[in-house]
Enzyme design. Structure first.
Site, PDB file in Angstrom:
ATOM      1  N   HIS A   1     -10.811  37.704  22.057  1.00  0.00           N
ATOM      2  CA  HIS A   1      -9.519  37.440  22.708  1.00  0.00           C
ATOM      3  C   HIS A   1      -9.788  37.245  24.202  1.00  0.00           C
ATOM      4  O   HIS A   1     -10.351  38.140  24.826  1.00  0.00           O
ATOM      5  CB  HIS A   1      -8.603  38.646  22.485  1.00  0.00           C
ATOM      6  CG  HIS A   1      -7.214  38.489  23.029  1.00  0.00           C
ATOM      7  ND1 HIS A   1      -6.288  37.613  22.490  1.00  0.00           N
ATOM      8  CD2 HIS A   1      -6.578  39.105  24.059  1.00  0.00           C
ATOM      9  CE1 HIS A   1      -5.148  37.711  23.170  1.00  0.00           C
ATOM     10  NE2 HIS A   1      -5.301  38.599  24.124  1.00  0.00           N
TER      11      HIS A   1
ATOM     12  N   ASP B   1      -8.189  35.483  16.254  1.00  0.00           N
ATOM     13  CA  ASP B   1      -7.921  36.188  17.512  1.00  0.00           C
ATOM     14  C   ASP B   1      -7.782  37.692  17.260  1.00  0.00           C
ATOM     15  O   ASP B   1      -6.915  38.130  16.502  1.00  0.00           O
ATOM     16  CB  ASP B   1      -6.636  35.613  18.114  1.00  0.00           C
ATOM     17  CG  ASP B   1      -6.294  36.244  19.442  1.00  0.00           C
ATOM     18  OD1 ASP B   1      -6.441  35.570  20.471  1.00  0.00           O
ATOM     19  OD2 ASP B   1      -5.854  37.416  19.458  1.00  0.00           O
TER      20      ASP B   1
ATOM     21  N   SER C   1      -4.024  35.319  27.460  1.00  0.00           N
ATOM     22  CA  SER C   1      -3.176  36.234  26.697  1.00  0.00           C
ATOM     23  C   SER C   1      -1.705  36.087  27.133  1.00  0.00           C
ATOM     24  O   SER C   1      -1.185  34.977  27.104  1.00  0.00           O
ATOM     25  CB  SER C   1      -3.695  37.665  26.858  1.00  0.00           C
ATOM     26  OG  SER C   1      -3.160  38.500  25.881  1.00  0.00           O
TER      27      SER C   1
END
Ligand SMILES: *[C@@H]1O[C@H](CO)[C@@H](O)[C@H](O)[C@H]1NC(C)=O
Ligand SMILES: *[C@@H]1O[C@H](CO)[C@@H](O)[C@H](O)[C@H]1NC(C)=O
Length: 395
Positions: free
Chosen positions: A339, A272, A184
């Site tokens: 994610h 995502d 991330s």
């Protein structure tokens, strides 16, 4: 975070802070102790501090056997803060202060697992989980003043320098092979620092970078605004000083990856969940009810909405075309609503994990890292074609 990103910030905080960034382990195998946090020595003298001025931290688990010369360095994620208010708020949490950092359980956690069955290529490596406490992908260098007059430190770049410096002294300098990774906001940091990181090692050392869910798209939200890139530009404005030459200023990721020379692997979902929730459907875009339930879980999306999500997928695949010319790069672009897939056994490497070309993520990444196979650029078919996505829990 900007108000538009608040739900995601809370979600990430819940996910990342409540039980540590890694979920509690489900497996009874390898009941290892949690790994202590190490605070960087002398960090404060170098100004390498978290948002609240405390020293940054990381968790180091030593490798063993034929893994003792190999190092995995992972940069933690956790969104970004774009205003003084948001950033000063983070000082009361693990994303802004090492005061709140607790030992972390590595066992059962994907690429951090020491169980050879679930992590066949990296199980016995030295593993480092670098905590994220600067709010700007380890890239800012400035400071600001909170409303109460106290200083808020934006020192991500110095944190990166200080942590890598200390790890070098702890044995990273003698590594024979290295994997530099992150998820991330930490995946973006991996992209930002990849060439700089690899330049710190002699030529004969194998250094490769691996960005998980760190490939962010420059797409408009459903109301037609480029709200995410405005948000990101506010982060850059806040956290960099003109004197420093704006070290974290950068354009969209598709431009950024073109210039990277170090071999890199991009792992991302083309659907995502964080980007659908915060880039396509931020609160500021006022999604109507049907969009809210679609945003919550892709299974609730109607066919018109799926077409909009397919466009996001097309943008990502287009942006990643540049990788096709890079022989030593790899990618795994699945179509699962998720994610960060490296940190959890359920997505990294379990019998039911997502597969492309009948290989799970752990296998494709290992094949790429060790040059075992040519098939390391995998792109999934459109949602919902891949039944192996079904094992993943809702985000
Ligand atoms: C690296 O290896 C050299 C030679 O074996 C040794 O002297 C040195 O202490 C090692 N450095 C680190 C940081 O482990
Ligand atoms: C799907 O949802 C959108 C957005 O709320 C709505 O405008 C559209 O009419 C719906 N389409 C179908 C096929 O139900």
């Amino acid at each position: 975070m900007a108000p538009s990103n608040l739900p995601a910030a809370l979600l990430l905080l819940l996910l990342l802070a409540s039980s540590g960034p890694l979920r509690p382990t489900l497996s009874g195998a390898a009941p290892l102790e949690p790994v202590e946090v190490s605070l960087v020595a002398g960090a404060q003298e170098k100004g390498a501090v978290c948002l609240d001025g405390t020293p940054p931290g990381y968790h180091l688990q030593r490798g063993s056997g034929d893994g003792s010369g190999s190092w995995l360095v992972h940069l933690e994620g956790g969104g970004w803060c774009s205003t003084l208010k948001d950033c000063s708020g983070r000082r009361m949490s693990v994303l802004g202060s090492s005061k709140f950092m607790k030992p972390l359980q590595f066992a059962g956690h994907g690429i951090f697992d020491s169980d050879e069955i679930y992590n066949p290529d990296f199980y016995n490596w030295n593993k480092v989980y670098v905590r994220y406490c600067d709010g700007a992908s380890f890239a800012g260098d400035a400071e600001g003043q909170a409303q109460d007059g106290t200083t808020v430190y934006f020192r991500g770049l110095r944190i990166y320098e200080a942590v890598i410096g200390e790890l070098m002294e702890k044995g990273l300098a003698n590594a024979t092979q290295v994997l530099f990774t992150g998820c991330s906001a930490g995946g973006l940091a991996t992209i930002l620092h990849c060439d700089d990181f690899s330049a710190r090692f002699p030529q004969q050392v194998s250094v490769k970078c691996f960005a998980d869910a760190g490939f962010f798209l420059d797409v408009k939200d459903i109301s037609g605004e480029r709200s995410f890139w405005s948000f990101y530009n506010r982060v850059v404005q806040l956290q960099t000083s003109v004197a420093q030459g704006l070290p974290c200023q950068q354009g969209p990721n598709r431009e950024l990856i073109k210039s990277i020379r170090t071999p890199m692997f991009i792992l991302n979902s083309a659907y995502d969940s964080w980007q659908i929730q915060n880039v396509l459907l931020p609160t500021s875009s006022s999604p109507e009810k049907t969009w809210l339930s679609c945003k919550d879980n892709i299974r609730n999306c109607n066919s018109t909405q799926i077409k909009v999500l397919d466009e996001i997928r097309n943008t990502m695949i287009n942006d990643l075309k540049v990788i096709n010319d890079k022989a030593d790069w790899g990618m795994f672009i699945d179509s699962c609503f998720t994610h960060c897939q490296t940190l959890f056994r359920v997505s990294w490497s379990s019998p039911t994990s997502p597969r492309l070309g009948n290989k799970n993520i752990a296998k494709v990444v290992g094949d790429w890292y060790f040059g075992r196979s040519q098939g390391v650029k995998e792109i999934d078919c459109e949602y919902p074609c891949n039944p192996t996505c079904n094992s993943l829990p809702p985000p």
